[in-house]
Design a protein around this motif. Structure first.
Motif, mmCIF file in Angstrom:
data_model
loop_
_atom_site.group_PDB
_atom_site.id
_atom_site.type_symbol
_atom_site.label_atom_id
_atom_site.label_comp_id
_atom_site.label_asym_id
_atom_site.label_seq_id
_atom_site.Cartn_x
_atom_site.Cartn_y
_atom_site.Cartn_z
ATOM 1 N N VAL A 114 0.867 -1.182 0.000
ATOM 2 C CA VAL A 114 0.000 0.000 0.000
ATOM 3 C C VAL A 114 0.898 1.224 0.000
ATOM 4 C CG1 VAL A 114 -1.748 1.285 1.298
ATOM 5 C CG2 VAL A 114 -1.775 -1.203 1.334
ATOM 6 N N SER A 115 0.503 2.269 -0.721
ATOM 7 C CA SER A 115 1.241 3.526 -0.645
ATOM 8 C C SER A 115 0.258 4.691 -0.608
ATOM 9 C CB SER A 115 2.220 3.683 -1.809
ATOM 10 O OG SER A 115 1.534 3.762 -3.030
ATOM 11 N N VAL A 116 0.703 5.770 0.051
ATOM 12 C CA VAL A 116 -0.111 6.977 0.144
ATOM 13 C C VAL A 116 0.778 8.190 -0.067
ATOM 14 C CG1 VAL A 116 -1.835 5.978 1.702
ATOM 15 C CG2 VAL A 116 0.125 7.198 2.663
ATOM 16 N N ILE A 130 10.069 5.523 2.249
ATOM 17 C CA ILE A 130 9.655 6.919 2.108
ATOM 18 C C ILE A 130 10.433 7.521 0.951
ATOM 19 C CG2 ILE A 130 9.509 9.162 3.252
ATOM 20 C CD1 ILE A 130 9.823 7.526 5.937
ATOM 21 N N GLU A 131 9.715 8.118 0.024
ATOM 22 C CA GLU A 131 10.336 8.779 -1.126
ATOM 23 C C GLU A 131 9.884 10.231 -1.160
ATOM 24 O OE1 GLU A 131 12.421 7.503 -3.448
ATOM 25 O OE2 GLU A 131 12.436 5.522 -2.502
ATOM 26 N N SER A 168 5.868 13.711 0.321
ATOM 27 C CA SER A 168 6.476 12.388 0.252
ATOM 28 C C SER A 168 5.448 11.355 -0.188
ATOM 29 C CB SER A 168 6.993 11.957 1.626
ATOM 30 O OG SER A 168 7.828 12.911 2.202
ATOM 31 N N VAL A 169 5.972 10.197 -0.562
ATOM 32 C CA VAL A 169 5.148 9.011 -0.754
ATOM 33 C C VAL A 169 5.619 7.991 0.271
ATOM 34 C CG1 VAL A 169 4.517 7.122 -2.301
ATOM 35 C CG2 VAL A 169 4.720 9.456 -3.193
ATOM 36 N N LEU A 170 4.677 7.486 1.051
ATOM 37 C CA LEU A 170 4.952 6.480 2.069
ATOM 38 C C LEU A 170 4.387 5.158 1.573
ATOM 39 C CD1 LEU A 170 5.773 5.580 4.956
ATOM 40 C CD2 LEU A 170 3.477 6.328 5.687
ATOM 41 N N ALA A 171 5.231 4.130 1.516
ATOM 42 C CA ALA A 171 4.792 2.809 1.072
ATOM 43 C C ALA A 171 4.992 1.799 2.194
ATOM 44 C CB ALA A 171 5.565 2.374 -0.162
ATOM 45 N N TYR A 172 4.070 0.874 2.271
ATOM 46 C CA TYR A 172 4.140 -0.227 3.232
ATOM 47 C C TYR A 172 4.137 -1.531 2.463
ATOM 48 C CZ TYR A 172 2.671 -3.782 6.553
ATOM 49 O OH TYR A 172 2.599 -4.929 7.303
ATOM 50 N N ASP A 173 5.058 -2.417 2.807
ATOM 51 C CA ASP A 173 5.080 -3.778 2.281
ATOM 52 C C ASP A 173 5.096 -4.723 3.468
ATOM 53 O OD1 ASP A 173 5.473 -3.742 -0.774
ATOM 54 O OD2 ASP A 173 6.838 -2.191 -0.033
ATOM 55 N N GLY A 174 4.187 -5.677 3.461
ATOM 56 C CA GLY A 174 4.095 -6.623 4.564
ATOM 57 C C GLY A 174 4.021 -8.048 4.077
ATOM 58 N N GLU A 175 4.474 -8.945 4.920
ATOM 59 C CA GLU A 175 4.414 -10.378 4.641
ATOM 60 C C GLU A 175 3.898 -11.094 5.875
ATOM 61 O OE1 GLU A 175 8.260 -10.693 1.651
ATOM 62 O OE2 GLU A 175 8.418 -11.516 3.680
#
Length: 174
Positions: free
Chosen positions: A12-14, A116-117, A123-130
């Motif tokens: 997910v990214s926002v 974070i970019e 900024s764009v905050l992205a989350y990657d989960g497993e």
């Protein structure tokens, strides 16, 4: 089920008006998650309830515990920070015990990674989960239901990220 391959992954990214530094500081101050993922969580049946964490920005090697509710019971987590690159990346791994109201206790490992970019003035905050089940694969992670689970959980994660981004933008440390 050997726990090496994830049963499910999330991404997910926002977009945020907050600077990369403000987003990072909000993430690395673990106690803020009690607000954006707890008190202000969009679903009161899926939220953090308690946190025992360092009272400073977290760094690699720090450990913390948390608990929360999830519709069908409570979870108790023990986590370790594995990435802490200010303004860029933050991540932690979690061993979770989910005490189900209906069903047997479920043990799982989670990998949580945030990137974070910079983007324009924000900024764009992205989350990657497993998710890696440890003792059994619950119905919501089986192939037939997995796609619906991903959609539902991604929505909840997105709502929490929006809360996080809103909090970071209000703090505004540049």
């Amino acid at each position: 089920m050997n726990g090496t391959e994830p049963a499910l992954t999330f991404h997910v990214s926002v977009r945020s008006d907050a600077s990369p530094g403000a987003l990072y500081d909000t993430l690395a101050d673990l106690t803020t998650s009690l607000e954006w993922g707890g008190k202000d969580a969009p679903r009161k049946t899926f939220r953090l309830l308690s946190m025992d964490a360092p009272s400073r920005l977290a760094k690699v090697g720090d450990t913390f515990t948390s608990s929360g509710e999830n519709g069908n019971g409570t979870f108790h987590d023990r986590s370790s920070v594995v990435e802490a690159d200010p303004g860029r990346r933050f991540g932690f791994d979690t061993d979770s015990t989910f005490e189900r109201t209906h069903g047997k206790t479920w043990y799982a490992r989670f990998a949580h990674r945030y990137t974070i970019e910079p983007s324009g003035t924000g900024s764009v905050l992205a989350y990657d989960g497993e998710v890696r089940p440890q003792n059994y694969v619950p119905y919501w992670l089986r192939p037939v239901v997995r796609r619906m689970t991903r959609v539902m959980v991604n929505r909840m994660i997105r709502a929490n990220l929006v809360n996080l981004a809103r909090r970071a933008a209000a703090a505004r440390p540049f």
